[in-house]
Design a protein around this motif. Structure first.
Motif, short mmCIF file in Angstrom:
data_model
loop_
_atom_site.label_atom_id
_atom_site.label_comp_id
_atom_site.label_asym_id
_atom_site.label_seq_id
_atom_site.Cartn_x
_atom_site.Cartn_y
_atom_site.Cartn_z
N SER A 101 -12.55 16.18 14.98
CA SER A 101 -11.25 16.76 14.65
C SER A 101 -10.19 15.69 14.91
O SER A 101 -10.42 14.74 15.67
CB SER A 101 -10.96 18.01 15.48
OG SER A 101 -10.95 17.69 16.86
N GLY A 102 -9.06 15.85 14.25
CA GLY A 102 -7.98 14.89 14.41
C GLY A 102 -7.00 14.95 13.27
O GLY A 102 -6.87 15.98 12.60
N GLN A 103 -6.31 13.83 13.03
CA GLN A 103 -5.29 13.73 12.00
C GLN A 103 -5.46 12.44 11.22
O GLN A 103 -5.99 11.46 11.74
CB GLN A 103 -3.89 13.71 12.61
CG GLN A 103 -3.46 14.98 13.28
CD GLN A 103 -2.04 14.82 13.81
OE1 GLN A 103 -1.84 14.21 14.85
NE2 GLN A 103 -1.07 15.36 13.10
N TYR A 104 -4.99 12.47 9.97
CA TYR A 104 -4.90 11.24 9.19
C TYR A 104 -3.49 11.12 8.64
O TYR A 104 -2.78 12.13 8.48
CB TYR A 104 -5.94 11.22 8.05
CG TYR A 104 -5.72 12.26 7.00
CD1 TYR A 104 -4.86 12.04 5.92
CD2 TYR A 104 -6.38 13.48 7.06
CE1 TYR A 104 -4.65 13.01 4.95
CE2 TYR A 104 -6.18 14.45 6.10
CZ TYR A 104 -5.31 14.21 5.05
OH TYR A 104 -5.10 15.18 4.09
N PHE A 105 -3.08 9.88 8.41
CA PHE A 105 -1.74 9.60 7.92
C PHE A 105 -1.83 8.58 6.79
O PHE A 105 -2.54 7.58 6.91
CB PHE A 105 -0.86 9.02 9.04
CG PHE A 105 -0.81 9.90 10.25
CD1 PHE A 105 0.15 10.88 10.37
CD2 PHE A 105 -1.74 9.75 11.28
CE1 PHE A 105 0.19 11.71 11.48
CE2 PHE A 105 -1.70 10.56 12.40
CZ PHE A 105 -0.74 11.54 12.51
N VAL A 106 -1.12 8.84 5.70
CA VAL A 106 -1.06 7.93 4.57
C VAL A 106 0.40 7.50 4.42
O VAL A 106 1.28 8.35 4.28
CB VAL A 106 -1.54 8.60 3.26
CG1 VAL A 106 -1.42 7.64 2.09
CG2 VAL A 106 -2.96 9.11 3.42
N SER A 107 0.63 6.20 4.50
CA SER A 107 1.99 5.69 4.30
C SER A 107 1.97 4.71 3.13
O SER A 107 0.99 4.00 2.93
CB SER A 107 2.50 5.00 5.57
OG SER A 107 1.66 3.92 5.92
N SER A 108 3.06 4.74 2.36
CA SER A 108 3.13 3.90 1.17
C SER A 108 4.54 3.37 0.97
O SER A 108 5.47 3.76 1.68
CB SER A 108 2.69 4.69 -0.07
OG SER A 108 3.64 5.71 -0.35
N ASP A 109 4.67 2.49 -0.01
CA ASP A 109 5.99 1.98 -0.36
C ASP A 109 6.89 3.10 -0.88
O ASP A 109 8.09 3.09 -0.71
CB ASP A 109 5.88 0.90 -1.44
CG ASP A 109 5.19 -0.35 -0.93
OD1 ASP A 109 5.16 -0.55 0.30
OD2 ASP A 109 4.66 -1.11 -1.76
N ASN A 110 6.27 4.06 -1.52
CA ASN A 110 6.99 5.19 -2.09
C ASN A 110 6.81 6.39 -1.15
O ASN A 110 5.73 6.96 -1.07
CB ASN A 110 6.44 5.50 -3.49
CG ASN A 110 7.13 6.67 -4.14
OD1 ASN A 110 7.97 7.34 -3.54
ND2 ASN A 110 6.77 6.92 -5.38
N GLU A 111 7.88 6.79 -0.47
CA GLU A 111 7.78 7.87 0.51
C GLU A 111 7.28 9.18 -0.10
O GLU A 111 6.74 10.02 0.60
CB GLU A 111 9.13 8.10 1.19
CG GLU A 111 9.50 6.99 2.15
CD GLU A 111 10.81 7.26 2.87
OE1 GLU A 111 11.26 8.42 2.88
OE2 GLU A 111 11.36 6.31 3.42
N GLU A 112 7.45 9.36 -1.41
CA GLU A 112 6.97 10.58 -2.06
C GLU A 112 5.45 10.69 -1.99
O GLU A 112 4.91 11.78 -2.05
CB GLU A 112 7.44 10.62 -3.52
CG GLU A 112 8.94 10.80 -3.66
CD GLU A 112 9.36 10.77 -5.12
OE1 GLU A 112 8.52 10.90 -6.02
OE2 GLU A 112 10.57 10.63 -5.35
N ASN A 113 4.76 9.56 -1.86
CA ASN A 113 3.31 9.58 -1.78
C ASN A 113 2.79 9.59 -0.34
O ASN A 113 1.58 9.64 -0.13
CB ASN A 113 2.72 8.37 -2.51
CG ASN A 113 2.83 8.50 -4.01
OD1 ASN A 113 2.92 9.60 -4.54
ND2 ASN A 113 2.83 7.38 -4.70
N ASP A 114 3.70 9.53 0.65
CA ASP A 114 3.26 9.62 2.04
C ASP A 114 2.67 11.01 2.29
O ASP A 114 3.13 12.01 1.73
CB ASP A 114 4.43 9.39 3.00
CG ASP A 114 4.87 7.93 3.04
OD1 ASP A 114 4.26 7.11 2.33
OD2 ASP A 114 5.84 7.64 3.76
N ASP A 115 1.66 11.05 3.13
CA ASP A 115 1.00 12.32 3.40
C ASP A 115 0.36 12.29 4.77
O ASP A 115 0.21 11.22 5.37
CB ASP A 115 -0.06 12.62 2.33
CG ASP A 115 -0.35 14.10 2.16
OD1 ASP A 115 0.14 14.91 2.97
OD2 ASP A 115 -1.07 14.45 1.22
#
Length: 187
Positions: A133-147
Motif C-alpha cells: 500500500s502507498g501513494q504514487y505521484f506524477v509530475s509534469s511540465d504541464n500541471e494539468e497532467n499532474d496526478d
C-alpha cells in the motif's frame, strides 16, 4: 594456551568472513499483460521509497501477531528500492512503448514527466498474501497532467514455497502496481 585457540578462530572468522550460508533471491522478469497508452512520450521513474524493513537486504515475512521477521539465510539479490524501481520501469516500457527510464535520467533532453512511488507497506503476510500500500505521484511540465493516487494491492503466495515464492509474489505485485499507475495515473 587453550583459551587462545577459540579466540584465534573467532578472529580469523572475522578476517575471512565466516558466516552462515546466505541464499540470494531475485525477482524473475514478468511480461506486461497488454499495451496501455500513456499521456507522456518520456517518463522518469524516480527512486522508490520503501519502509525500512522492506528496503533491507533480508527478506522479511510477517510472523504470528504481526511481528516482522527476517528469513534466516535469505536475502534479496539486489537492493529492494533499486530493484522495484527497475521492475516498474521495465513494465511501463513494455506496456506503453514510450521512453521510460529510472533515475538518474540517462538522456540529454528532460523527461516530460516524473513518477514517484512511496510505499507504506510491502510485506509477505502470514496468511499467504503479499501486500503493498502507498501513494504514487506524477509530475509534469504541464500541471494539468499532474496526478496522484493511492494503491492497496494484494497477491497470493504459497506459504510452503519460502523465499522463492515471496520473490515471485513481489514480482507480480509490482507488475500489478505498474498496470494500475499506467491506467490511472499516466493517462
Amino acid at each position: 594456551m587453550t583459551f587462545l585457540k577459540p579466540a584465534l578462530f573467532a578472529a580469523s572468522c572475522l578476517l575471512v568472513g565466516c558466516s552462515a550460508p546466505v541464499d540470494l533471491y531475485s525477482v524473475k522478469p514478468l511480461d506486461a499483460p497488454e499495451p496501455v497508452s500513456i499521456a507522456f512520450s518520456s517518463l522518469e521513474v524516480r527512486d522508490v521509497s520503501l519502509p525500512a524493513y522492506a528496503a533491507a537486504d533480508e527478506i522479511t515475512v510477517e510472523g504470528v501477531g504481526g511481528v516482522l521477521l527476517a528469513e534466516s539465510g535469505a536475502r534479496w539479490a539486489d537492493t529492494p528500492e533499486r530493484a522495484v524501481a527497475l521492475e516498474l520501469t521495465r513494465h511501463l516500457v513494455q506496456m506503453s512503448g514510450e521512453r521510460v527510464a529510472s533515475e538518474p535520467w540517462p538522456f540529454e533532453d528532460y523527461p516530460e514527466a516524473a513518477l514517484e512511488v512511496r510505499f507504506e507497506s510491502l510485506v509477505a503476510r502470514a496468511n499467504g498474501t503479499f501486500h503493498a500500500s502507498g501513494q504514487y505521484f506524477v509530475s509534469s511540465d504541464n500541471e494539468e497532467n499532474d496526478d496522484f493516487g493511492l494503491f492497496n494491492l494484494t497477491v497470493p503466495y504459497d506459504l510452503e514455497g519460502g523465499p522463492a515464492a515471496i520473490a515471485a509474489a513481489r514480482g507480480q505485485l509490482v507488475l500489478d502496481l505498474a498496470v494500475l499507475i499506467a491506467r490511472e495515473g499516466l493517462r
